[in-house]
Write a protein that holds these residues in place. Structure first.
Motif, short mmCIF file in Angstrom:
data_model
loop_
_atom_site.label_atom_id
_atom_site.label_comp_id
_atom_site.label_asym_id
_atom_site.label_seq_id
_atom_site.Cartn_x
_atom_site.Cartn_y
_atom_site.Cartn_z
N LYS A 1 7.73 -4.79 -3.00
CA LYS A 1 7.32 -3.68 -4.12
C LYS A 1 5.89 -3.19 -3.77
CE LYS A 1 10.60 -5.48 -7.33
NZ LYS A 1 10.81 -6.16 -8.68
N ILE A 2 5.17 -4.09 -3.33
CA ILE A 2 3.76 -3.76 -3.02
C ILE A 2 3.48 -3.44 -1.67
CG2 ILE A 2 2.80 -4.83 -5.22
CD1 ILE A 2 1.78 -6.91 -3.60
N ILE A 3 4.20 -3.43 -0.56
CA ILE A 3 4.06 -2.91 0.67
C ILE A 3 4.00 -1.72 0.95
CG2 ILE A 3 4.84 -3.34 2.85
CD1 ILE A 3 3.89 -5.89 1.93
N PRO A 4 3.18 -1.10 1.55
CA PRO A 4 3.18 0.39 1.68
C PRO A 4 4.49 0.83 2.43
CG PRO A 4 1.29 -0.57 2.55
CD PRO A 4 1.84 -1.60 2.11
N ARG B 1 5.78 -3.25 6.82
CA ARG B 1 6.87 -4.25 6.79
C ARG B 1 6.12 -5.61 6.27
NH1 ARG B 1 8.94 -1.86 11.85
NH2 ARG B 1 10.93 -1.07 11.59
N LEU B 2 7.22 -6.37 5.85
CA LEU B 2 6.70 -7.63 5.37
C LEU B 2 7.40 -8.58 6.46
CD1 LEU B 2 5.51 -9.74 3.34
CD2 LEU B 2 7.85 -9.64 2.27
N VAL B 3 6.49 -9.36 7.25
CA VAL B 3 7.21 -10.31 8.39
C VAL B 3 6.82 -11.65 7.91
CG1 VAL B 3 6.97 -10.58 10.91
CG2 VAL B 3 6.66 -8.24 10.14
N VAL B 4 7.99 -12.38 8.14
CA VAL B 4 7.95 -13.85 7.79
C VAL B 4 8.50 -14.95 8.75
CG1 VAL B 4 9.03 -15.60 6.09
CG2 VAL B 4 8.42 -13.12 5.41
N SER C 1 13.69 3.15 -4.33
CA SER C 1 12.57 3.53 -3.64
C SER C 1 11.72 2.89 -2.98
CB SER C 1 11.93 4.57 -4.94
OG SER C 1 11.53 3.54 -5.91
N SER C 2 11.62 1.63 -3.26
CA SER C 2 10.60 0.66 -2.59
C SER C 2 11.00 0.50 -1.22
CB SER C 2 10.41 -0.39 -3.31
OG SER C 2 11.82 -1.64 -3.14
N ALA C 3 12.18 1.03 -0.66
CA ALA C 3 12.76 0.65 0.64
C ALA C 3 13.04 1.94 1.60
CB ALA C 3 14.13 -0.27 0.82
N ARG D 1 3.78 -7.59 17.53
CA ARG D 1 2.91 -6.60 17.43
C ARG D 1 3.61 -5.27 17.08
NH1 ARG D 1 -0.90 -8.49 22.47
NH2 ARG D 1 -2.38 -10.01 21.49
N ALA D 2 4.57 -5.25 17.73
CA ALA D 2 5.42 -3.88 17.42
C ALA D 2 6.00 -3.76 16.05
CB ALA D 2 6.49 -3.76 18.65
N LEU D 3 6.26 -4.81 15.60
CA LEU D 3 6.60 -4.83 14.15
C LEU D 3 5.49 -4.34 13.26
CD1 LEU D 3 8.54 -8.04 13.79
CD2 LEU D 3 9.46 -5.80 13.98
N ARG D 4 4.20 -4.72 13.65
CA ARG D 4 3.03 -4.45 12.61
C ARG D 4 2.65 -2.75 12.82
NH1 ARG D 4 3.01 -8.52 9.27
NH2 ARG D 4 3.30 -6.48 8.39
N GLY D 5 3.18 -2.27 13.84
CA GLY D 5 2.95 -0.83 14.13
C GLY D 5 3.62 0.11 12.84
N PRO D 6 2.92 1.14 12.36
CA PRO D 6 3.65 1.90 11.21
C PRO D 6 4.99 2.20 11.60
CG PRO D 6 1.69 3.21 12.40
CD PRO D 6 1.79 1.95 12.85
N ILE D 7 5.76 2.35 10.70
CA ILE D 7 7.17 2.65 10.75
C ILE D 7 7.13 4.19 10.98
CG2 ILE D 7 9.44 3.14 9.65
CD1 ILE D 7 8.76 0.43 8.14
N THR D 8 6.40 5.03 10.49
CA THR D 8 6.33 6.33 10.75
C THR D 8 5.82 6.98 11.93
OG1 THR D 8 4.20 6.55 9.53
CG2 THR D 8 6.01 6.78 8.32
N THR D 9 5.75 6.09 12.83
CA THR D 9 5.20 6.55 14.05
C THR D 9 6.09 7.41 15.07
OG1 THR D 9 5.83 4.44 15.49
CG2 THR D 9 3.62 4.72 14.76
N GLY D 10 7.54 7.36 14.55
CA GLY D 10 8.42 8.07 15.27
C GLY D 10 8.79 7.45 16.68
N LEU D 11 8.30 6.23 16.98
CA LEU D 11 8.39 5.82 18.36
C LEU D 11 9.27 4.18 18.11
CD1 LEU D 11 4.93 6.13 20.09
CD2 LEU D 11 6.96 7.29 20.35
N ALA D 12 9.88 3.73 19.35
CA ALA D 12 10.74 2.72 19.20
C ALA D 12 9.90 1.81 20.21
CB ALA D 12 12.09 2.71 19.66
#
Length: 260
Positions: free
Chosen positions: A17-20, A24-27, A60-62, A118-129
């Motif tokens: 709920k507090i992740i931008p 992502r939250l990576v465990v 809305s948090s996802a 490292r790829a997971l840590r990139g912003p989801i909004t980059t539009g790249l895979a």
């Protein structure tokens, strides 16, 4: 293990709920062989995704794949996908040793695992895979991970797609947060490092039963040998070289590992 999974799922749900929105939250879940890593990881993923389906108020948090609140929020990744292939082990200086010790940290593609995290840590909004080899593709922000085929006894490249909706990624395996290169580069990027604790005797009891049941060993004698000569040393190496866990979880009896 259900009670533990419920508690941990709620904990991760609250953290999400507090992740931008673009993060992502990576465990990472580690533990010696047969400690119950994959069982716990899958239970937590199932419960978090169930919570998404029944909690429209939290939708809305996802970020969602298809724009609906019932899309999966969590995804499970097994470190087994980064096993080196049998063909790669064949060209080791000592191929027999490499095959006998398959499962040791040096029989994995550690660099490939680091690139994935490292790829997971990139912003989801980059539009790249980001493909598993670290290359980027304009393909809907997907990060690809390999899986392991027990039928082929080899990894399968780009078998699991981590989509924008997957705000929670749980990776389980012995070496998810080793404190030695190259693994340490991934370990420092994990939000949570969970270690499942189990006694060595209990781990061997579970392993021997599993090896016989699944056909990894042709008989009890071979199962004991594999447990003592490969699995146990790998577990000790993990304990001696892992980064400090953020949480230690006591393993409990897993019905899937009970001897028949």
């Amino acid at each position: 293990m259900d009670t533990i999974a419920d508690e941990l799922s709620q904990y991760l749900w609250d953290r999400l709920k507090i992740i931008p929105p673009d993060g992502r939250l990576v465990v990472g879940i580690a533990g010696v062989p047969a400690s119950g890593k994959s069982t716990l990881a899958q239970l937590v993923v199932q419960r978090v995704n169930s919570a998404v389906q029944i909690s429209a108020a939290n939708a809305s948090s996802a970020a969602t794949c298809g724009g609906t609140s019932d899309e999966p929020l969590a995804v499970y990744i097994g470190l087994d996908g980064w096993h080196l292939t049998r063909a790669q082990l064949d060209v080791f200086p000592d191929p027999k040793l490499a095959h006998d010790r398959r499962g040791a940290h040096w029989t994995f593609d550690g660099e490939g695992y680091v690139k994935f995290v490292r790829a997971l840590r990139g912003p989801i909004t980059t539009g790249l895979a980001h493909a598993i080899d670290g290359a980027s593709e304009a393909n809907g922000q997907i990060v690809y991970a390999p899986s392991f085929s027990h039928e082929k006894k080899d990894p399968v490249c780009d078998a699991i797609a981590v989509r924008p909706c997957h705000r929670l990624v749980i990776v389980e395996g012995l070496y998810t947060f080793l404190a030695i290169p190259p693994w340490s580069s991934a370990a420092t990027l994990l939000d949570e490092r969970w270690y499942i604790e189990i006694g060595e005797d209990e781990a061997e009891r579970r392993l021997v039963a599993r090896h016989v049941r699944t056909g990894v060993a042709k008989n009890m004698e071979e199962a004991v040998w594999r447990s003592r000569e490969n699995d146990a040393p790998n577990g000790r190496f993990l304990v001696e070289n892992m980064m400090k866990p953020t949480r230690i979880i006591l393993s409990i009896e897993d019905p899937l590992l009970v001897p028949t």
